[in-house]
Design a protein around this motif. Structure first.
Motif, PDB file in Angstrom:
ATOM      1  N   ILE A   1       0.858  -1.175   0.000  1.00 53.99           N
ATOM      2  CA  ILE A   1       0.000   0.000   0.000  1.00 53.99           C
ATOM      3  C   ILE A   1       0.897   1.228   0.000  1.00 53.99           C
ATOM      4  CG2 ILE A   1      -1.832   1.265   1.174  1.00 53.99           C
ATOM      5  CD1 ILE A   1      -2.797  -1.330   2.376  1.00 53.99           C
ATOM      6  N   LEU A   2       0.732   2.052  -1.015  1.00 55.07           N
ATOM      7  CA  LEU A   2       1.534   3.249  -1.180  1.00 55.07           C
ATOM      8  C   LEU A   2       0.694   4.478  -0.906  1.00 55.07           C
ATOM      9  CD1 LEU A   2       3.097   2.324  -4.658  1.00 55.07           C
ATOM     10  CD2 LEU A   2       3.814   1.522  -2.381  1.00 55.07           C
ATOM     11  N   PHE A   3       1.353   5.579  -0.553  1.00 56.23           N
ATOM     12  CA  PHE A   3       0.643   6.853  -0.432  1.00 56.23           C
ATOM     13  C   PHE A   3       1.073   7.747  -1.583  1.00 56.23           C
ATOM     14  CE2 PHE A   3       0.310  11.286   0.920  1.00 56.23           C
ATOM     15  CZ  PHE A   3      -1.049  11.329   1.180  1.00 56.23           C
ATOM     16  N   VAL A   4       0.107   8.205  -2.360  1.00 60.45           N
ATOM     17  CA  VAL A   4       0.358   9.148  -3.444  1.00 60.45           C
ATOM     18  C   VAL A   4      -0.333  10.452  -3.073  1.00 60.45           C
ATOM     19  CG1 VAL A   4      -0.026   9.679  -5.883  1.00 60.45           C
ATOM     20  CG2 VAL A   4       0.575   7.352  -5.188  1.00 60.45           C
ATOM     21  N   PRO A   5       0.406  11.559  -2.922  1.00 61.51           N
ATOM     22  CA  PRO A   5      -0.202  12.830  -2.494  1.00 61.51           C
ATOM     23  C   PRO A   5      -1.107  13.424  -3.563  1.00 61.51           C
ATOM     24  CG  PRO A   5       2.094  13.157  -3.086  1.00 61.51           C
ATOM     25  CD  PRO A   5       1.857  11.678  -3.117  1.00 61.51           C
ATOM     26  N   SER A   6      -1.979  14.317  -3.140  1.00 65.53           N
ATOM     27  CA  SER A   6      -2.995  14.872  -4.037  1.00 65.53           C
ATOM     28  C   SER A   6      -2.421  15.754  -5.133  1.00 65.53           C
ATOM     29  CB  SER A   6      -4.021  15.671  -3.221  1.00 65.53           C
ATOM     30  OG  SER A   6      -3.365  16.707  -2.490  1.00 65.53           O
ATOM     31  N   ASP A   7      -1.174  16.199  -4.999  1.00 62.60           N
ATOM     32  CA  ASP A   7      -0.591  17.037  -6.051  1.00 62.60           C
ATOM     33  C   ASP A   7      -0.058  16.217  -7.229  1.00 62.60           C
ATOM     34  OD1 ASP A   7       1.612  15.903  -4.866  1.00 62.60           O
ATOM     35  OD2 ASP A   7       2.624  17.794  -4.382  1.00 62.60           O
ATOM     36  N   ALA A   8      -0.146  14.890  -7.134  1.00 64.18           N
ATOM     37  CA  ALA A   8       0.254  14.004  -8.234  1.00 64.18           C
ATOM     38  C   ALA A   8      -0.987  13.533  -8.983  1.00 64.18           C
ATOM     39  CB  ALA A   8       1.034  12.807  -7.707  1.00 64.18           C
ATOM     40  N   GLN A   9      -0.769  12.970 -10.155  1.00 62.53           N
ATOM     41  CA  GLN A   9      -1.866  12.392 -10.927  1.00 62.53           C
ATOM     42  C   GLN A   9      -2.440  11.189 -10.181  1.00 62.53           C
ATOM     43  OE1 GLN A   9      -0.672  11.062 -14.799  1.00 62.53           O
ATOM     44  NE2 GLN A   9      -2.598  10.035 -15.242  1.00 62.53           N
ATOM     45  N   GLU A  10      -3.756  11.050 -10.208  1.00 60.61           N
ATOM     46  CA  GLU A  10      -4.396   9.923  -9.527  1.00 60.61           C
ATOM     47  C   GLU A  10      -4.152   8.627 -10.297  1.00 60.61           C
ATOM     48  OE1 GLU A  10      -8.853   8.261  -8.243  1.00 60.61           O
ATOM     49  OE2 GLU A  10      -8.618  10.257  -9.151  1.00 60.61           O
ATOM     50  N   PRO A  11      -3.614   7.596  -9.653  1.00 58.58           N
ATOM     51  CA  PRO A  11      -3.473   6.293 -10.337  1.00 58.58           C
ATOM     52  C   PRO A  11      -4.842   5.662 -10.562  1.00 58.58           C
ATOM     53  CG  PRO A  11      -2.077   6.445  -8.368  1.00 58.58           C
ATOM     54  CD  PRO A  11      -3.058   7.570  -8.293  1.00 58.58           C
ATOM     55  N   ARG A  12      -4.917   4.787 -11.545  1.00 56.44           N
ATOM     56  CA  ARG A  12      -6.158   4.077 -11.844  1.00 56.44           C
ATOM     57  C   ARG A  12      -5.938   2.577 -11.721  1.00 56.44           C
ATOM     58  NH1 ARG A  12     -10.025   7.995 -11.521  1.00 56.44           N
ATOM     59  NH2 ARG A  12      -9.425   9.798 -12.795  1.00 56.44           N
ATOM     60  N   VAL A  13      -6.976   1.869 -11.342  1.00 54.07           N
ATOM     61  CA  VAL A  13      -6.898   0.407 -11.293  1.00 54.07           C
ATOM     62  C   VAL A  13      -6.523  -0.106 -12.689  1.00 54.07           C
ATOM     63  CG1 VAL A  13      -8.206  -1.721 -10.980  1.00 54.07           C
ATOM     64  CG2 VAL A  13      -8.528   0.197  -9.396  1.00 54.07           C
ATOM     65  N   GLY A  14      -5.527  -0.977 -12.727  1.00 50.99           N
ATOM     66  CA  GLY A  14      -5.042  -1.505 -13.995  1.00 50.99           C
ATOM     67  C   GLY A  14      -3.764  -0.850 -14.468  1.00 50.99           C
ATOM     68  N   ASP A  15      -3.460   0.354 -13.950  1.00 46.12           N
ATOM     69  CA  ASP A  15      -2.163   0.958 -14.254  1.00 46.12           C
ATOM     70  C   ASP A  15      -1.054   0.056 -13.726  1.00 46.12           C
ATOM     71  OD1 ASP A  15      -3.197   3.244 -15.445  1.00 46.12           O
ATOM     72  OD2 ASP A  15      -3.173   4.416 -13.584  1.00 46.12           O
ATOM     73  N   GLU A  16       0.133   0.165 -14.299  1.00 48.97           N
ATOM     74  CA  GLU A  16       1.292  -0.571 -13.804  1.00 48.97           C
ATOM     75  C   GLU A  16       2.366   0.411 -13.354  1.00 48.97           C
ATOM     76  OE1 GLU A  16       1.724  -4.926 -15.699  1.00 48.97           O
ATOM     77  OE2 GLU A  16       2.238  -3.306 -17.080  1.00 48.97           O
TER      78      GLU A  16
END
Length: 343
Positions: free
Chosen positions: A310-325
């Motif tokens: 489980i990673l934390f991606v901050p809101s100033d980055a692009q939102e990852p989507r299910v299926g991305d690698e």
């Protein structure tokens, strides 16, 4: 969805060919987890480029690989009296690092390891005289030297090999074949020119399979993405989110080797300072993951689970989507993939 190892097969094999061209008679090494590719895949590659011998780490590895590779199998771990017997075919060659070990392997095919500056294992100079009687009862395939990677004292690898060749020759021992590890191509060429009656065979694993870093890439698939705001609790330990962003569940956990890193030798002030900084962050549960998103390595939100992280991606980055690698910077020798994809 999986943790995948992508292989640029044409590029990977082109690199293999370049190494094989530099080291005539090379003995490929396939040990541990098969350098991240698996034993069966490396056995297939060895058959493809036509090597007559494949080196493995242990007798247990030899017992598995014998069904995939029909040539000679050289076991690198030295024989010891009292070890658990493993049924092996006659084409298996045992490494031996003691006179006693040679005496115990009557009728076997053996390579005798000499004690190098590695000081790991090997027959010592003062024991060479005792080998005459011992080798009468075995099928001697040659001698071997496992050399260090770094020479901080300024010593010369070729000179070390020459010194051992002179000792073996003075002891009137046969010098038809010498197996060596961690020599450069030009060093091997120098030795072959100086000792034309001896066949030098380089045992190579890392340089052969992993020498072109751009030929392979690990990627973990995104399984779930959950938005969080600062202060939200999450995970097994119910920690609080430090800021707004997303919790990203990605394939790849401890069972794959994620979060398990072998110690590294640090040279220089800057690498040591970075190591101290990372250790300091770890004490407050801040650990950088091997996964990259939007050009940056992302932090673990909590320690990796068995099969996911489980990673934390901050809101100033692009939102990852299910299926991305997500590309993952993982060490091949400690990683187990779910699938291998040739491309």
């Amino acid at each position: 969805m999986a943790l995948s190892l992508y292989v640029d097969t044409a590029r990977w094999r082109a690199h293999q060919k370049s190494v094989l061209d530099q080291f005539p008679g090379l003995v490929p090494v396939c040990k541990g987890n098969g350098y991240g590719f698996g034993h069966e895949r490396l056995a297939d590659e060895t058959i493809r480029f036509g090597s007559d011998t494949l080196a493995v780490g242990t007798t247990y590895e030899a017992a598995r690989i014998k069904d995939w590779f029909s040539g000679d199998l050289l076991v690198l771990t030295p024989f010891r009296r009292g070890e658990e017997p493993v049924p092996l075919p006659d084409r298996v060659i045992r490494s031996v690092s003691s006179v006693d070990g040679v005496h115990a392997l009557v009728g076997a095919r053996v390579v005798i390891e000499c004690m190098s500056s590695m000081k790991r294992h090997g027959v010592k100079e003062e024991e060479l005289g005792l080998l005459h009687a011992a080798i009468e009862d075995v099928r001697l395939e040659g001698f071997a030297l496992h050399l260090p990677l770094d020479r901080t004292d300024g010593s010369d690898a070729v000179e070390e090999v020459i010194s051992w060749m002179d000792r073996l020759r003075a002891a009137r021992l046969p010098l038809h074949t010498m197996f060596v590890s961690h020599l450069r191509a030009e060093e091997l060429s120098r030795l072959q020119q100086q000792f034309p009656q001896t066949r030098f065979r380089a045992r190579i694993g890392t340089r052969l399979w992993l020498g072109d870093h751009e030929a392979t890439e690990y990627r973990g698939a995104v399984l779930d993405v959950t938005p969080v705001v600062k202060g939200d609790r999450f995970g097994y330990r119910q920690q609080k989110a430090a800021s707004d962003g997303w919790l990203v569940v990605v394939a790849g956990g401890t069972s794959h080797g994620v979060g398990l890193e072998a110690p590294k030798a640090l040279h220089g002030v800057m690498p040591r300072a970075k190591g101290v900084a990372r250790a300091g962050l770890a004490t407050v549960n801040r650990n950088l993951s091997p996964f990259v998103w939007a050009g940056k390595q992302r932090w673990f939100a909590e320690p990796p689970h068995m099969q996911v992280s489980i990673l934390f991606v901050p809101s100033d980055a692009q939102e990852p989507r299910v299926g991305d690698e997500l590309v993952a910077h993982l060490r091949h020798t400690t990683t187990q993939f779910d699938r291998l994809v040739d491309r």
